[in-house]
Design an enzyme around this catalytic site. Structure first.
Site, PDB file in Angstrom:
ATOM      1  N   ARG A 209       0.282  15.743  10.507  1.00  0.00           N
ATOM      2  CA  ARG A 209       1.266  15.056  11.344  1.00  0.00           C
ATOM      3  C   ARG A 209       1.066  13.546  11.261  1.00  0.00           C
ATOM      4  O   ARG A 209       0.015  13.047  10.854  1.00  0.00           O
ATOM      5  CB  ARG A 209       1.172  15.544  12.784  1.00  0.00           C
ATOM      6  CG  ARG A 209      -0.090  15.196  13.523  1.00  0.00           C
ATOM      7  CD  ARG A 209       0.019  15.665  14.971  1.00  0.00           C
ATOM      8  NE  ARG A 209      -1.210  15.456  15.718  1.00  0.00           N
ATOM      9  CZ  ARG A 209      -1.985  16.442  16.178  1.00  0.00           C
ATOM     10  NH1 ARG A 209      -1.676  17.700  15.923  1.00  0.00           N
ATOM     11  NH2 ARG A 209      -3.080  16.171  16.862  1.00  0.00           N
ATOM     12  N   GLY A 230      -0.608  13.977   3.283  1.00  0.00           N
ATOM     13  CA  GLY A 230      -1.187  13.165   4.344  1.00  0.00           C
ATOM     14  C   GLY A 230      -0.175  12.721   5.382  1.00  0.00           C
ATOM     15  O   GLY A 230       1.033  12.930   5.255  1.00  0.00           O
ATOM     16  N   HIS A 231      -0.688  12.061   6.421  1.00  0.00           N
ATOM     17  CA  HIS A 231       0.146  11.637   7.539  1.00  0.00           C
ATOM     18  C   HIS A 231       1.220  10.636   7.115  1.00  0.00           C
ATOM     19  O   HIS A 231       1.006   9.800   6.257  1.00  0.00           O
ATOM     20  CB  HIS A 231      -0.720  11.039   8.666  1.00  0.00           C
ATOM     21  CG  HIS A 231      -1.525   9.848   8.249  1.00  0.00           C
ATOM     22  ND1 HIS A 231      -2.882   9.900   8.037  1.00  0.00           N
ATOM     23  CD2 HIS A 231      -1.175   8.564   8.004  1.00  0.00           C
ATOM     24  CE1 HIS A 231      -3.322   8.705   7.693  1.00  0.00           C
ATOM     25  NE2 HIS A 231      -2.298   7.882   7.656  1.00  0.00           N
ATOM     26  N   ASN A 232       2.381  10.782   7.719  1.00  0.00           N
ATOM     27  CA  ASN A 232       3.518   9.876   7.523  1.00  0.00           C
ATOM     28  C   ASN A 232       4.102   9.908   6.114  1.00  0.00           C
ATOM     29  O   ASN A 232       4.868   9.013   5.739  1.00  0.00           O
ATOM     30  CB  ASN A 232       3.157   8.427   7.896  1.00  0.00           C
ATOM     31  CG  ASN A 232       2.940   8.251   9.380  1.00  0.00           C
ATOM     32  OD1 ASN A 232       1.820   8.400   9.867  1.00  0.00           O
ATOM     33  ND2 ASN A 232       3.994   7.946  10.122  1.00  0.00           N
ATOM     34  N   SER A 250       1.413   8.050   4.020  1.00  0.00           N
ATOM     35  CA  SER A 250       2.575   7.182   3.838  1.00  0.00           C
ATOM     36  C   SER A 250       3.094   7.138   2.406  1.00  0.00           C
ATOM     37  O   SER A 250       3.843   6.235   2.040  1.00  0.00           O
ATOM     38  CB  SER A 250       2.299   5.754   4.341  1.00  0.00           C
ATOM     39  OG  SER A 250       2.009   5.765   5.724  1.00  0.00           O
TER      40      SER A 250
END
Length: 318
Positions: A209, A230-232, A250
């Site tokens: 998340r 991974g996140h974002n 990201s």
């Protein structure tokens, strides 16, 4: 909690022009006047001009760049201060209160499934044994959630999505700030995962998340087994990620990107539409649309193949 109270608790002593009830942390381009953001690097200073944030954590050397409507909170390590503030807004995974799950009469829930509060499950969706669904999760119509999948809080899943056995959706991203003496301070990830329609996710995937905002898998993407997102990250429509691909936080892709097995990216990288990465390709820069790449260090695919053949010939001669 008031901004002044939180700053005191993380040992930042600074008089405020205007104190306010701090409601959360957010990126500067999305922050409200009741939220705080941070800047740790010079290249992000231009996000301040149009930001509506109530305050920003920033180094002394950059304070003159902060517009009058945003309070500059001066600290030697904005990233570390941000990490500490994130703990005040940590969300619980399971709450005792809330409405019972809204499960369509045509959905099939098999034995040994745990379902949290405020969950909705659409028609013709199958939830197989051993699945754990946390609070505030939405699952659309015609989905198949295979055994032992774990879906963390706030996740949104569209229609006709398949998630194969053992995958984990919405786990905490891997993010830490570091003190001068080397201790690691966890950054709480308060965002969510969104999975759009017609996505298939293989076995034993992990999709983290977001810190804030969302990690998103867009329509029609196909993800093989053992992939880490991974996140974002934002995975573009109809993208294909083959087994053991690893995407750092990201990373974003355009539509119809293909990444071969064990390919990976660094953080904050964009891969353009219809671009292909050969297996084990190591992506360390933005890649334009409609191109093909391979190798480590990464080269355009034709160049990489010529380099490999030339190297092989050289070694044979020796």
């Amino acid at each position: 909690m008031k901004l002044s109270e939180i700053l005191q608790l993380i040992d930042i002593k600074q008089p405020l022009i205007k104190d306010f009830e701090l409601e959360g942390i957010a990126p500067l381009d999305k922050a409200s006047p009741k939220e705080i953001g941070y800047i740790d690097q010079k290249q992000y200073l231009d996000t301040l001009e149009n930001s509506h944030a109530g305050a920003v954590l920033i180094r002394e050397e950059f304070k003159e760049n902060v517009p009058a409507h945003i309070q500059a909170i001066i600290t030697d390590n904005p990233h570390l201060a941000f990490a500490r503030i994130s703990h005040f807004f940590e969300k619980k995974e399971f709450n005792q209160e809330g409405r019972e799950a809204n499960i369509h009469k045509d959905a099939k829930i098999m034995p040994n499934v745990y379902i949290g509060k405020n969950v909705s499950i659409g028609s013709d969706t199958e939830i197989m044994p051993g699945v754990v669904i946390s609070d505030n999760v939405s699952i659309g119509e015609g989905c198949k959630i295979y055994p032992n999948v774990v879906i963390y809080r706030d996740t949104i899943i569209g229609n006709h999505v398949s998630i194969h056995a053992g995958s984990v959706i919405g786990s905490d991203g891997f993010g830490y700030a570091h003190t001068k003496t080397g201790e690691h301070v966890k950054i709480q990830h308060n965002g969510r995962v969104v999975i759009e329609d017609d996505v298939e996710i293989g076995a034993n995937n992990t999709i983290d998340r977001a810190v804030f905002g969302e990690t998103r898998i867009q329509k029609g993407a196909k993800i093989d087994n053992l992939v880490q997102i991974g996140h974002n990250c934002i995975i573009g429509p109809y993208t294909i990620l083959v087994s053991q691909v690893g995407l750092a936080g990201s990373t974003t892709t355009g539509r119809n990107v293909v990444m071969g097995g064990q390919a990976g990216t660094g953080g904050h990288i964009h891969i353009g539409d219809f671009t292909q990465i050969a297996g084990r390709g190591a992506v360390g820069k933005n890649l334009p649309a409609n191109t093909k790449w391979g190798g480590h260090p990464l080269m355009e695919l034709d160049e990489w193949m010529k380099f490999y053949v030339s190297l092989k010939r050289m070694l044979k001669k020796k």
